[in-house]
Design a protein around this motif. Sequence first.
Motif, short mmCIF file in Angstrom:
data_model
loop_
_atom_site.label_atom_id
_atom_site.label_comp_id
_atom_site.label_asym_id
_atom_site.label_seq_id
_atom_site.Cartn_x
_atom_site.Cartn_y
_atom_site.Cartn_z
N ALA A 63 2.29 55.18 -5.49
CA ALA A 63 1.65 53.94 -5.92
C ALA A 63 1.75 52.87 -4.84
CB ALA A 63 2.29 53.45 -7.21
N LEU A 64 2.90 52.80 -4.16
CA LEU A 64 3.09 51.82 -3.11
C LEU A 64 2.09 52.05 -1.98
CD1 LEU A 64 4.91 49.42 -2.34
CD2 LEU A 64 6.37 51.02 -1.11
N ALA A 66 -0.85 53.48 -2.29
CA ALA A 66 -2.19 53.15 -2.79
C ALA A 66 -2.41 51.65 -2.87
CB ALA A 66 -2.39 53.79 -4.16
N LEU A 67 -1.35 50.88 -3.18
CA LEU A 67 -1.50 49.44 -3.34
C LEU A 67 -1.83 48.74 -2.04
CD1 LEU A 67 1.45 48.63 -5.78
CD2 LEU A 67 -0.99 48.36 -6.25
N PHE A 68 -1.38 49.29 -0.92
CA PHE A 68 -1.65 48.64 0.36
C PHE A 68 -3.12 48.74 0.76
CE2 PHE A 68 2.90 48.31 1.28
CZ PHE A 68 2.92 47.08 1.90
N TYR A 69 -3.84 49.73 0.24
CA TYR A 69 -5.24 49.86 0.63
C TYR A 69 -6.07 48.65 0.18
CZ TYR A 69 -9.98 51.43 1.23
OH TYR A 69 -11.29 51.49 1.61
N PRO A 70 -6.07 48.27 -1.11
CA PRO A 70 -6.86 47.09 -1.49
C PRO A 70 -6.35 45.80 -0.86
CG PRO A 70 -5.55 47.88 -3.35
CD PRO A 70 -5.47 48.93 -2.29
N LEU A 71 -5.03 45.71 -0.61
CA LEU A 71 -4.49 44.51 0.03
C LEU A 71 -5.05 44.36 1.45
CD1 LEU A 71 -0.73 44.63 -1.07
CD2 LEU A 71 -2.49 43.04 -1.85
N VAL A 78 -10.56 38.19 6.66
CA VAL A 78 -9.91 37.21 7.52
C VAL A 78 -9.66 37.76 8.93
CG1 VAL A 78 -7.88 35.72 7.78
CG2 VAL A 78 -8.79 36.20 5.50
N ILE A 79 -9.19 39.00 8.99
CA ILE A 79 -8.84 39.61 10.25
C ILE A 79 -9.21 41.09 10.22
CG2 ILE A 79 -6.49 40.08 9.46
CD1 ILE A 79 -5.53 39.67 12.34
N ALA A 80 -9.62 41.62 11.36
CA ALA A 80 -10.03 43.02 11.43
C ALA A 80 -8.80 43.92 11.46
CB ALA A 80 -10.88 43.26 12.67
N VAL A 81 -8.48 44.53 10.32
CA VAL A 81 -7.37 45.47 10.23
C VAL A 81 -7.86 46.73 9.55
CG1 VAL A 81 -5.54 43.73 10.17
CG2 VAL A 81 -6.62 44.47 8.04
N PRO A 82 -7.37 47.89 9.98
CA PRO A 82 -7.76 49.13 9.29
C PRO A 82 -7.09 49.21 7.92
CG PRO A 82 -6.13 49.60 10.99
CD PRO A 82 -6.49 48.15 11.12
N ALA A 83 -7.88 49.48 6.88
CA ALA A 83 -7.35 49.51 5.53
C ALA A 83 -6.97 50.92 5.08
CB ALA A 83 -8.37 48.92 4.55
N LEU A 84 -7.37 51.90 5.85
CA LEU A 84 -7.10 53.29 5.49
C LEU A 84 -6.35 53.97 6.62
CD1 LEU A 84 -8.06 55.05 3.01
CD2 LEU A 84 -9.76 56.02 4.53
N GLY A 85 -5.50 54.91 6.28
CA GLY A 85 -4.86 55.72 7.31
C GLY A 85 -3.48 55.22 7.71
N PHE A 86 -3.30 54.97 9.01
CA PHE A 86 -1.98 54.74 9.56
C PHE A 86 -1.33 53.46 9.07
CE2 PHE A 86 1.07 53.45 12.84
CZ PHE A 86 1.79 54.63 13.01
N LEU A 87 -2.06 52.35 9.07
CA LEU A 87 -1.45 51.05 8.77
C LEU A 87 -0.90 50.95 7.35
CD1 LEU A 87 -0.65 48.29 9.76
CD2 LEU A 87 -2.94 47.45 9.18
N PRO A 88 -1.68 51.27 6.29
CA PRO A 88 -1.08 51.20 4.95
C PRO A 88 0.09 52.16 4.78
CG PRO A 88 -3.23 52.26 4.86
CD PRO A 88 -3.09 51.65 6.22
N SER A 89 0.01 53.32 5.42
CA SER A 89 1.12 54.28 5.35
C SER A 89 2.36 53.72 6.03
CB SER A 89 0.71 55.60 6.02
OG SER A 89 -0.45 56.13 5.44
N LEU A 90 2.17 53.11 7.19
CA LEU A 90 3.29 52.53 7.94
C LEU A 90 3.98 51.43 7.14
CD1 LEU A 90 4.92 51.89 10.53
CD2 LEU A 90 3.01 50.42 11.24
N SER A 161 1.24 60.23 2.47
CA SER A 161 0.27 59.39 3.17
C SER A 161 -1.11 60.03 3.26
CB SER A 161 0.78 59.07 4.59
OG SER A 161 0.87 60.24 5.38
N THR A 162 -1.18 61.33 3.00
CA THR A 162 -2.48 62.01 2.95
C THR A 162 -3.41 61.35 1.95
OG1 THR A 162 -1.51 64.13 3.59
CG2 THR A 162 -3.58 64.23 2.37
N THR A 163 -2.87 60.81 0.87
CA THR A 163 -3.70 60.23 -0.19
C THR A 163 -4.39 58.94 0.24
OG1 THR A 163 -1.79 59.06 -1.10
CG2 THR A 163 -2.28 61.24 -1.99
N VAL A 164 -3.93 58.30 1.33
CA VAL A 164 -4.62 57.12 1.83
C VAL A 164 -5.24 57.39 3.20
CG1 VAL A 164 -3.33 55.41 0.51
CG2 VAL A 164 -2.41 56.19 2.70
N GLY A 165 -5.52 58.67 3.47
CA GLY A 165 -6.30 59.01 4.65
C GLY A 165 -5.53 59.16 5.94
#
Length: 505
Positions: A63-64, A66-71, A78-90, A161-165
């Motif tokens: 769940a944690l 998954a929650l970072f993806y919409p955030l 506001v700022i260009a950040v990747p919403a899928l993959g490495f960053l939400p997982s990190l 982390s596979t679940t968020v790409g």
Amino acid sequence: MNWGDAFARMPPLLADHILLAATAMLLGLIIAVPTGIFAVRHPRFGKAALAFASLIQTIPSLALLALFYPLLLGLQTVIAVPALGFLPSLLALALYALLPILRNIVIGLEGIDPDVIEAADGLGMTRWQKLTIVEAPIALPAIMGGIRTAAVWTIGAATLSTTVGQNSLGNLIFSGLQLQNWTLVLTGCLTAAALAIIVDSLLALSEWGLKRRILLSWFLPSLLLILVPLSIALWPAPDKDRLITIGAKGFSEQFILAQLIGSRLEKAGYHVEYKSNLGSAVVFEALTANDVDVYVDYSGTLWTNAMKRSDKLSKAAMREEVARWAKAQHSVTSLGSLGFENSYAMAVSGDLARRLNLKNIADLSREAPSLTLGSDVEFLDRPEWAALRDAYGLRFRQSKSFNPTFMYDAIRSGDADVISAFSSDGRIAAYGMTVLTDTKGAIPGYDALLLIGPRAGKDAKLIQALRPLAGAIPVEKMRRANMMVDGDEKTSAADAAKWLDAEIR
């Protein structure tokens, strides 16, 4: 799939897994170490910090993530950040690593004999000298215990982390569970376990060397723990201008179609990567944000979930309206239907249908209070189920959610009486199941649509490579390809895609 094929897929996933886990641990240490030291000096702050870290641990790791993806998706305004993959997982894994590190730092420093601290003060040591010369060495076993625990947790949780790409060893585990390919599952699990054991052993050796002040015993394992992730991070990546990301949801048909699309693009000269096991809402949002460049979705899913529409149109009119909306609202290009439909369908075993005289969903509503419904993990939260339930007054004795593969097995084992099957699944006929007619048309059409993201949609060569797939796949061929993967043959998704590609040329 044999062990050789499974291990052939493992190295790049292991590299991605190591890089993610190591970076998350580094970020966790950067946050937890100064926070822990400050917490000991300021007890009120310490209580709040530990409470926050404990709260994070109460959130399931999946769940944690998954929650970072919409955030992050919201931050893109506001700022260009990747919403899928490495960053939400990190971010999710770094937060998950905080508690054991932070708690053990506090326990280790607070557990030092006050007389020792008083002696250090008597010698006139500064705070820094006292910390590095006296406190840190005494608290080292407790601190390293927290770091080792966090490292093992992070390596294990990184499979999710596979679940968020994000590619990881979880790709093997999730795909293996879906395909009931236990070789893949074991390869992913055993590799992750071996990695955790190796890292824990290296940290233990480093701790042993630090306690005994033996330079090589702590320096070499520490150097290895730094250099391996660093070398992976610095490894040359494919030409980003030719890298196309193909998305897929978490069932066999999606894996097959992703591989089919990938093979066509590779022949056209592109490098491809796959982000699989994505949820329906996540994958479409990822497409609109260019985190995914191409994937296959279904008209009814977009109609009810993304467009929030409940009115009924013909299948052709729905396809046209979905394509118009996707282009106008999200700059997403639809190349049209692949030629088949994969609709939700209420299915029962042939024996149950004959025994209860079930022919349509209206008949089912009569018997539902004594039956168990088995569904995939999304269905009961989707608008389609609400429409079906309300149209027919369906009230089952109980409902159970399954991985789509296990959902079909649930019928055979008696764990479910009715399932929310997929109309293009070959197991319906192979298992002798009966599909109940939707006489009220509560379930919309589900034509498989080939969708191209805003950035990839500007690439005429890519469009040209994929356009021949439109209208090219009859449902009989798709059922056969699905059955190759889900049936007793246990063919890999890549091999099933090769067969399908040869059949539709």
